[in-house]
Design a protein around this motif. Structure first.
Motif, short mmCIF file in Angstrom:
data_model
loop_
_atom_site.label_atom_id
_atom_site.label_comp_id
_atom_site.label_asym_id
_atom_site.label_seq_id
_atom_site.Cartn_x
_atom_site.Cartn_y
_atom_site.Cartn_z
N GLY A 93 0.81 -1.21 0.00
CA GLY A 93 0.00 0.00 0.00
C GLY A 93 0.84 1.25 0.00
N LEU A 94 2.06 1.16 0.56
CA LEU A 94 2.98 2.30 0.60
C LEU A 94 4.41 1.76 0.65
CD1 LEU A 94 3.21 5.36 0.64
CD2 LEU A 94 3.02 5.28 3.12
N LEU A 95 5.01 1.60 -0.54
CA LEU A 95 6.34 1.02 -0.65
C LEU A 95 7.33 2.04 -1.19
CD1 LEU A 95 5.38 -2.40 -2.31
CD2 LEU A 95 6.01 -2.02 0.08
N ASP A 96 8.58 1.90 -0.79
CA ASP A 96 9.67 2.72 -1.29
C ASP A 96 10.72 1.79 -1.90
OD1 ASP A 96 8.65 5.21 -0.37
OD2 ASP A 96 9.40 4.75 1.64
N ARG A 97 11.07 2.07 -3.15
CA ARG A 97 12.14 1.33 -3.84
C ARG A 97 13.31 2.28 -4.01
NH1 ARG A 97 12.20 0.29 -9.98
NH2 ARG A 97 14.12 -0.88 -10.23
N TYR A 98 14.46 1.92 -3.44
CA TYR A 98 15.64 2.78 -3.40
C TYR A 98 16.47 2.55 -4.66
CZ TYR A 98 14.05 3.32 1.32
OH TYR A 98 13.27 3.59 2.42
N LEU A 99 16.54 3.57 -5.52
CA LEU A 99 17.27 3.46 -6.78
C LEU A 99 18.68 4.03 -6.65
CD1 LEU A 99 14.33 4.49 -9.12
CD2 LEU A 99 15.07 2.18 -8.51
N ILE A 100 18.78 5.23 -6.09
CA ILE A 100 20.08 5.84 -5.79
C ILE A 100 19.98 6.45 -4.40
CG2 ILE A 100 21.76 7.63 -6.39
CD1 ILE A 100 20.80 7.42 -9.28
N GLU A 101 20.89 6.08 -3.52
CA GLU A 101 20.90 6.66 -2.18
C GLU A 101 22.10 7.59 -2.04
OE1 GLU A 101 19.33 4.23 1.13
OE2 GLU A 101 19.56 2.57 -0.30
N SER A 102 22.02 8.44 -1.03
CA SER A 102 23.03 9.49 -0.90
C SER A 102 24.44 8.92 -0.70
CB SER A 102 22.67 10.44 0.24
OG SER A 102 22.55 9.74 1.45
N GLN A 103 24.59 7.77 -0.04
CA GLN A 103 25.93 7.23 0.15
C GLN A 103 26.55 6.78 -1.17
OE1 GLN A 103 23.20 5.70 1.46
NE2 GLN A 103 23.34 3.50 1.29
N VAL A 104 25.75 6.50 -2.17
CA VAL A 104 26.25 6.11 -3.49
C VAL A 104 26.61 7.34 -4.32
CG1 VAL A 104 25.63 4.95 -5.66
CG2 VAL A 104 24.97 3.94 -3.47
N SER A 105 25.87 8.43 -4.11
CA SER A 105 26.06 9.63 -4.93
C SER A 105 26.94 10.69 -4.25
CB SER A 105 24.70 10.25 -5.26
OG SER A 105 24.13 10.84 -4.10
N GLY A 106 27.61 10.30 -3.18
CA GLY A 106 28.42 11.28 -2.45
C GLY A 106 27.57 12.34 -1.79
N GLY A 107 26.31 12.00 -1.50
CA GLY A 107 25.41 12.93 -0.83
C GLY A 107 24.69 13.89 -1.76
N ARG A 108 24.99 13.83 -3.05
CA ARG A 108 24.42 14.80 -3.99
C ARG A 108 22.95 14.60 -4.29
NH1 ARG A 108 29.39 13.50 -5.84
NH2 ARG A 108 28.58 12.08 -7.40
N VAL A 109 22.49 13.35 -4.35
CA VAL A 109 21.11 13.08 -4.76
C VAL A 109 20.66 11.73 -4.23
CG1 VAL A 109 21.73 11.97 -6.97
CG2 VAL A 109 19.52 13.14 -6.76
N ARG A 137 2.66 5.46 -9.01
CA ARG A 137 4.11 5.24 -9.00
C ARG A 137 4.77 6.55 -9.39
NH1 ARG A 137 5.02 2.06 -13.20
NH2 ARG A 137 7.24 2.11 -12.77
N VAL A 138 5.67 7.01 -8.54
CA VAL A 138 6.40 8.25 -8.81
C VAL A 138 7.87 8.05 -8.51
CG1 VAL A 138 4.39 9.71 -8.30
CG2 VAL A 138 6.05 9.25 -6.50
N LEU A 139 8.70 8.83 -9.19
CA LEU A 139 10.11 8.93 -8.84
C LEU A 139 10.28 10.17 -8.00
CD1 LEU A 139 12.15 8.08 -12.06
CD2 LEU A 139 11.76 6.66 -10.05
N GLU A 140 10.84 10.01 -6.83
CA GLU A 140 11.12 11.13 -5.94
C GLU A 140 12.61 11.40 -6.02
OE1 GLU A 140 9.46 13.78 -2.98
OE2 GLU A 140 8.60 12.47 -4.48
N ILE A 141 12.95 12.59 -6.50
CA ILE A 141 14.34 13.00 -6.66
C ILE A 141 14.62 13.99 -5.53
CG2 ILE A 141 16.03 14.07 -8.20
CD1 ILE A 141 13.85 13.23 -10.45
N ILE A 142 15.56 13.65 -4.66
CA ILE A 142 15.85 14.44 -3.46
C ILE A 142 17.25 15.02 -3.59
CG2 ILE A 142 16.03 14.36 -0.95
CD1 ILE A 142 14.31 11.73 -1.14
N VAL A 143 17.33 16.36 -3.51
CA VAL A 143 18.60 17.06 -3.72
C VAL A 143 18.84 18.03 -2.56
CG1 VAL A 143 19.91 18.55 -5.27
CG2 VAL A 143 18.23 16.93 -6.21
N PRO A 144 19.93 17.92 -1.80
CA PRO A 144 20.87 16.80 -1.81
C PRO A 144 20.22 15.58 -1.17
CG PRO A 144 21.41 18.29 -0.02
CD PRO A 144 20.29 18.93 -0.79
N GLY A 145 20.87 14.45 -1.30
CA GLY A 145 20.36 13.22 -0.71
C GLY A 145 20.48 13.25 0.81
N GLY A 146 19.85 12.28 1.44
CA GLY A 146 19.93 12.14 2.89
C GLY A 146 18.59 11.88 3.52
N LEU A 147 17.55 12.51 3.00
CA LEU A 147 16.21 12.34 3.57
C LEU A 147 15.69 10.92 3.40
CD1 LEU A 147 13.97 13.95 5.01
CD2 LEU A 147 12.97 14.38 2.76
#
Length: 154
Positions: free
Chosen positions: A13-29, A98-108
């Motif tokens: 009912g409410l799932l999150d699929r992690y595609l890129i996390e901040s530790q992979v992107s150096g905190g950028r996204v 289904r949405v892509l959530e792009i978080i800048v910078p990453g961390g949240l």
């Protein structure tokens, strides 16, 4: 990353699929796919002080309130939720959202993971202090009228 790959947290009912996390992107996204059942609130009214969020609709209909303005959006639409502005979103349709959530910078995204843990803190009593650890504020008083007006699961 292929379809179906990536770590998934949450409940049906409410799932999150992690595609890129901040530790992979150096905190950028961070890029997360949110998968939300029909007529379900994805998050209470909130704002964050450190990140900007951009939501790209892949499937379904999203309802969004951002700084008091309520809209709906459909596949191909991109929504901006700048830091410091009150917002929330929900599945406003009868099909899966289904949405892509792009978080800048990453961390949240770390907060999403914590919320998915058993006893993750998703209650009016515990969520505000947990969110504050990530520079976010929650407004349950503004959330409940929205839930009632749209008949949302919360």
């Amino acid at each position: 990353m292929r379809a179906g790959q990536g770590d998934v947290t949450g409940e049906p009912g409410l799932l999150d699929r992690y595609l890129i996390e901040s530790q992979v992107s150096g905190g950028r996204v961070a890029i997360i796919e949110h998968i939300v059942n029909p007529r379900t609130l994805a998050a209470p009214m909130h704002r964050h002080s450190r990140e900007d969020e951009y939501t790209f609709v892949l499937a379904g209909t999203i309802g969004l309130i951002e700084e008091g303005v309520e809209i709906t959006a459909t596949p191909g639409d991109l929504l901006a939720k700048p830091r410091g502005r009150w917002h929330t979103f929900w599945n406003a349709g009868d099909d899966e959202l289904r949405v892509l959530e792009i978080i800048v910078p990453g961390g949240l995204e770390a907060l999403f993971r914590r919320l998915a843990e058993p006893g993750g803190g998703y209650s009016p009593d515990t969520l505000p202090s947990l969110a504050a650890e990530y520079g976010a504020e929650i407004d349950f008083e503004a959330t409940m009228p929205l839930v009632e007006r749209h008949g949302l699961a919360f």
